[in-house]
Scaffold this active site. Structure first.
Site, PDB file in Angstrom:
ATOM      1  N   TRP A 170       2.913   0.556  10.367  1.00 33.91           N
ATOM      2  CA  TRP A 170       2.423   1.861  10.833  1.00 33.91           C
ATOM      3  C   TRP A 170       1.402   2.449   9.860  1.00 33.91           C
ATOM      4  O   TRP A 170       1.611   2.399   8.644  1.00 33.91           O
ATOM      5  CB  TRP A 170       3.608   2.823  10.915  1.00 33.91           C
ATOM      6  CG  TRP A 170       3.252   4.274  10.982  1.00 33.91           C
ATOM      7  CD1 TRP A 170       2.971   5.097   9.924  1.00 33.91           C
ATOM      8  CD2 TRP A 170       3.136   5.079  12.152  1.00 33.91           C
ATOM      9  NE1 TRP A 170       2.684   6.370  10.378  1.00 33.91           N
ATOM     10  CE2 TRP A 170       2.781   6.382  11.741  1.00 33.91           C
ATOM     11  CE3 TRP A 170       3.291   4.823  13.530  1.00 33.91           C
ATOM     12  CZ2 TRP A 170       2.587   7.435  12.645  1.00 33.91           C
ATOM     13  CZ3 TRP A 170       3.098   5.880  14.418  1.00 33.91           C
ATOM     14  CH2 TRP A 170       2.751   7.166  13.971  1.00 33.91           C
ATOM     15  N   ASN A 209      -0.960   6.264   9.345  1.00 34.34           N
ATOM     16  CA  ASN A 209      -1.552   7.505   9.844  1.00 34.34           C
ATOM     17  C   ASN A 209      -2.709   7.917   8.953  1.00 34.34           C
ATOM     18  O   ASN A 209      -3.660   7.123   8.816  1.00 34.34           O
ATOM     19  CB  ASN A 209      -0.498   8.602  10.139  1.00 34.34           C
ATOM     20  CG  ASN A 209       0.493   8.948   9.060  1.00 34.34           C
ATOM     21  OD1 ASN A 209       1.415   8.204   8.821  1.00 34.34           O
ATOM     22  ND2 ASN A 209       0.333  10.077   8.407  1.00 34.34           N
ATOM     23  N   ASP A 210      -2.706   9.076   8.361  1.00 35.81           N
ATOM     24  CA  ASP A 210      -3.907   9.643   7.740  1.00 35.81           C
ATOM     25  C   ASP A 210      -4.658   8.718   6.767  1.00 35.81           C
ATOM     26  O   ASP A 210      -4.030   8.072   5.931  1.00 35.81           O
ATOM     27  CB  ASP A 210      -3.553  10.873   6.891  1.00 35.81           C
ATOM     28  CG  ASP A 210      -2.591  11.822   7.558  1.00 35.81           C
ATOM     29  OD1 ASP A 210      -2.242  11.599   8.714  1.00 35.81           O
ATOM     30  OD2 ASP A 210      -2.193  12.788   6.891  1.00 35.81           O
ATOM     31  N   PHE A 265       3.071  11.351   0.369  1.00 37.05           N
ATOM     32  CA  PHE A 265       2.315  11.933   1.470  1.00 37.05           C
ATOM     33  C   PHE A 265       0.816  11.951   1.150  1.00 37.05           C
ATOM     34  O   PHE A 265       0.380  11.520   0.096  1.00 37.05           O
ATOM     35  CB  PHE A 265       2.839  13.343   1.759  1.00 37.05           C
ATOM     36  CG  PHE A 265       4.005  13.376   2.726  1.00 37.05           C
ATOM     37  CD1 PHE A 265       4.838  12.280   2.888  1.00 37.05           C
ATOM     38  CD2 PHE A 265       4.262  14.505   3.485  1.00 37.05           C
ATOM     39  CE1 PHE A 265       5.908  12.304   3.789  1.00 37.05           C
ATOM     40  CE2 PHE A 265       5.322  14.545   4.386  1.00 37.05           C
ATOM     41  CZ  PHE A 265       6.142  13.452   4.533  1.00 37.05           C
ATOM     42  N   ASP A 307      -0.974  17.737   1.029  1.00 38.09           N
ATOM     43  CA  ASP A 307      -2.284  17.143   1.298  1.00 38.09           C
ATOM     44  C   ASP A 307      -3.389  17.684   0.381  1.00 38.09           C
ATOM     45  O   ASP A 307      -4.398  18.236   0.848  1.00 38.09           O
ATOM     46  CB  ASP A 307      -2.683  17.312   2.778  1.00 38.09           C
ATOM     47  CG  ASP A 307      -1.564  16.922   3.734  1.00 38.09           C
ATOM     48  OD1 ASP A 307      -0.712  16.107   3.331  1.00 38.09           O
ATOM     49  OD2 ASP A 307      -1.522  17.435   4.870  1.00 38.09           O
ATOM     50  N   TRP A 327       0.008  12.136  16.450  1.00 32.65           N
ATOM     51  CA  TRP A 327       1.466  12.222  16.434  1.00 32.65           C
ATOM     52  C   TRP A 327       2.028  12.313  17.859  1.00 32.65           C
ATOM     53  O   TRP A 327       1.416  12.930  18.725  1.00 32.65           O
ATOM     54  CB  TRP A 327       1.911  13.476  15.663  1.00 32.65           C
ATOM     55  CG  TRP A 327       1.601  13.403  14.210  1.00 32.65           C
ATOM     56  CD1 TRP A 327       0.676  14.137  13.521  1.00 32.65           C
ATOM     57  CD2 TRP A 327       2.188  12.518  13.249  1.00 32.65           C
ATOM     58  NE1 TRP A 327       0.663  13.760  12.199  1.00 32.65           N
ATOM     59  CE2 TRP A 327       1.583  12.779  12.003  1.00 32.65           C
ATOM     60  CE3 TRP A 327       3.178  11.526  13.319  1.00 32.65           C
ATOM     61  CZ2 TRP A 327       1.926  12.085  10.842  1.00 32.65           C
ATOM     62  CZ3 TRP A 327       3.518  10.832  12.170  1.00 32.65           C
ATOM     63  CH2 TRP A 327       2.889  11.125  10.947  1.00 32.65           C
TER      64      TRP A 327
END
Ligand code: FRU
Length: 492
Positions: free
Chosen positions: A43, A45-46, A110, A171, A300
């Site tokens: 997986w 994401n960002d 993160f 972030d 998402w």
């Protein structure tokens, strides 16, 4: 070697072994893209830590190597000479410490950013530990070879959210201005998304400056992945907003930054990309001075057909940002032209009703269309891509000339999510509209009028659906030219 590093090295090794064991099978699996960045397994994401270091571009990303759904976050890592061909590198960060790991699920390293400090490449990231109070803190990790990273022994460098924020505090995006390091971090409070600002001389001791910008009441109650950067004489702020538990379309604000006061004054505010599959964009400024943006090309809580085959998530193509007036335009980086072959050009075509341009269009292609709507009576000019022979499966791009909208309709696009993406449409002064389309096996990125509007969507059509049609409703439209290229794979 201290115990801290040992734990991290073990976690990295485990992740790298997982990749080795699965990557060949995943590389051949269904729905893989040809020229978009994807992780070797699992997986993503960002995008994180976009940076140019010692001449090479680095892309880090939120990564869970062990499954095709989200899990404790690692930072995957790749580098590139040209933003087009990427080389996978060992995992850069894995959850291993009290400030980025935990015994319960929902933790890890993160999102964050990267900067070059002298000879060092420094990653600044949020450690998330469910159940900790506070649960999100800011950390750094450094490298001198751009491959192996050591977490700083004095982490966290910001161990508590500021008075204006709450425990959603994540972030960090760091940049340099006038010899000082600045960092924006996303947070929420009083029902408003906020970007809070810190300043530092050494990336280790951070002084809190205050809220640099916050929602005006309509811009979400949590701001994820804020990115604040100078562009022309102004600054731009990019935010990925949440409304409750819902992630919405990232927006940009053009405004003025007062570094002394630490305040960004908001001017115009617009959607950055009107598609469904565009989230958590991040920018870097490269050695040529270009401001380049990459986003997660998925969202998402959506249907992700590739999950069944052991992977999920990809990045958009890199886009260069230009500020014209107060419009932030996005253009695919010119390096992508390296992938072109099989050039075809059609001149001046009159479209009434329906025209099939190609029965068998390349599914991995770039298309440039120049459309003249000067004296047309038509209400709609449409393009059908990835259309099946019986016309039932298709993705449509519609220029709705009456309502002044450009629409990407994926109601019949295949087995992925459905829905219509709509963006405002402006006709250029000379009466034309320019469309620039990047198609990959399972994605479409549409750039309207030199990137004034962009729509990014994933589509999952049948491999055999390859017709490329044009149509109109209510009149004739002249197309000045259609250029197409096949695009090469970067993953051979
Ligand atoms: C945005 C985001 C970030 C967070 C990361 C976790 O998509 O929710 O706010 O750091 O993903 O993977």
């Amino acid at each position: 070697m201290n115990s801290l590093n040992t734990k991290h090295l073990e976690a990295l090794e485990r992740a790298n072994q997982e990749i080795e064991a699965k990557k060949d099978r995943i590389a051949k699996s269904r729905y893989r893209l040809q020229y978009h960045f994807m992780a070797p397994t699992g997986w993503i994401n960002d995008p994180n830590g976009l940076v140019q270091y010692k001449g090479e571009y680095h892309l880090f990303y939120q990564f869970y190597p062990y499954a095709s759904s989200w899990g404790p976050m690692h930072w995957g890592h790749a580098k590139s000479q040209n933003l087009v061909h990427w080389e996978h590198l060992p995992v850069a960060l894995a959850p291993s410490e009290s400030y980025d790991s935990g015994d319960v699920t929902g933790y890890g390293c993160f999102s964050g950013s990267a900067v070059v400090d002298g000879d060092e490449l420094v990653l600044i990231y949020t450690g998330h530990v469910d159940g900790n109070m506070p649960q999100q803190v800011q950390n750094i990790a450094t490298s001198t070879d751009g491959i192996s990273f050591e977490k700083y022994t004095q982490n966290p460098v910001v161990d508590h959210f500021p008075v204006d924020g709450t425990h959603d505090f994540r972030d960090p995006k760091v940049w340099q201005h006038d010899g000082k390091w600045y960092m924006v971090v996303g947070t929420k409070n009083d029902g408003k998304g906020k970007a809070v600002l810190y300043v530092s001389d050494d990336l280790k001791d951070w002084i809190y400056k205050g809220v640099t910008a916050e929602s005006n009441g309509t811009q979400g109650d949590m701001w994820e992945c804020p990115d604040l950067f100078p562009i022309n004489q102004n600054h731009a702020l990019i935010v990925s907003p949440m409304y409750g538990t819902q992630n919405e379309k990232p927006f940009y604000v053009i405004g003025e930054m007062d570094y002394d006061q630490g305040i960004f004054t908001q001017g115009v505010n617009r959607t950055l990309d009107y598609g469904f599959d565009f989230y958590a964009p991040q920018t870097l400024v490269d050695e040529k001075g270009r401001r380049i943006m990459i986003a997660w090309m998925e969202k998402w809580l959506t249907k992700m057909p590739s999950q069944e085959f052991g992977w999920a998530g990809a990045m958009t193509i890199p886009r260069e940002l230009f500020l014209e007036g107060d419009i932030l335009k996005q253009m695919p980086v010119p390096e992508l032209a390296e992938l072109r072959s099989d050039y075809k050009k059609l001149d001046a075509l009159e479209v009434t009703d329906k025209v099939t341009v190609y029965e068998q269009q390349e599914s991995v292609a770039e298309i440039s269309l120049d459309i003249n709507v000067n004296e047309t009576e038509a209400s709609i000019f449409g393009i059908q891509l990835r259309c099946s022979a019986d016309g039932k499966e298709r993705t449509e791009i519609l220029l709705d000339l009456e309502n002044k909208e450009v629409v990407m309709d994926r109601e019949q696009a295949g087995c992925g999510e459905k829905g219509m993406s709509k963006a405002p449409l402006a006709v250029k002064q000379d009466g034309t509209i320019h469309l620039h389309i990047f198609m990959d096996t399972t994605s479409i990125e549409l750039f309207v009028n030199d990137g004034e509007q962009v729509i990014t969507n994933r589509i999952f059509p049948d491999e055999a659906s390859r017709q490329f049609n044009l149509f109109t409703k209510g009149g004739k439209v002249s197309v000045n030219s259609i250029e197409t290229w096949k695009l090469d794979s970067v993953w051979k």
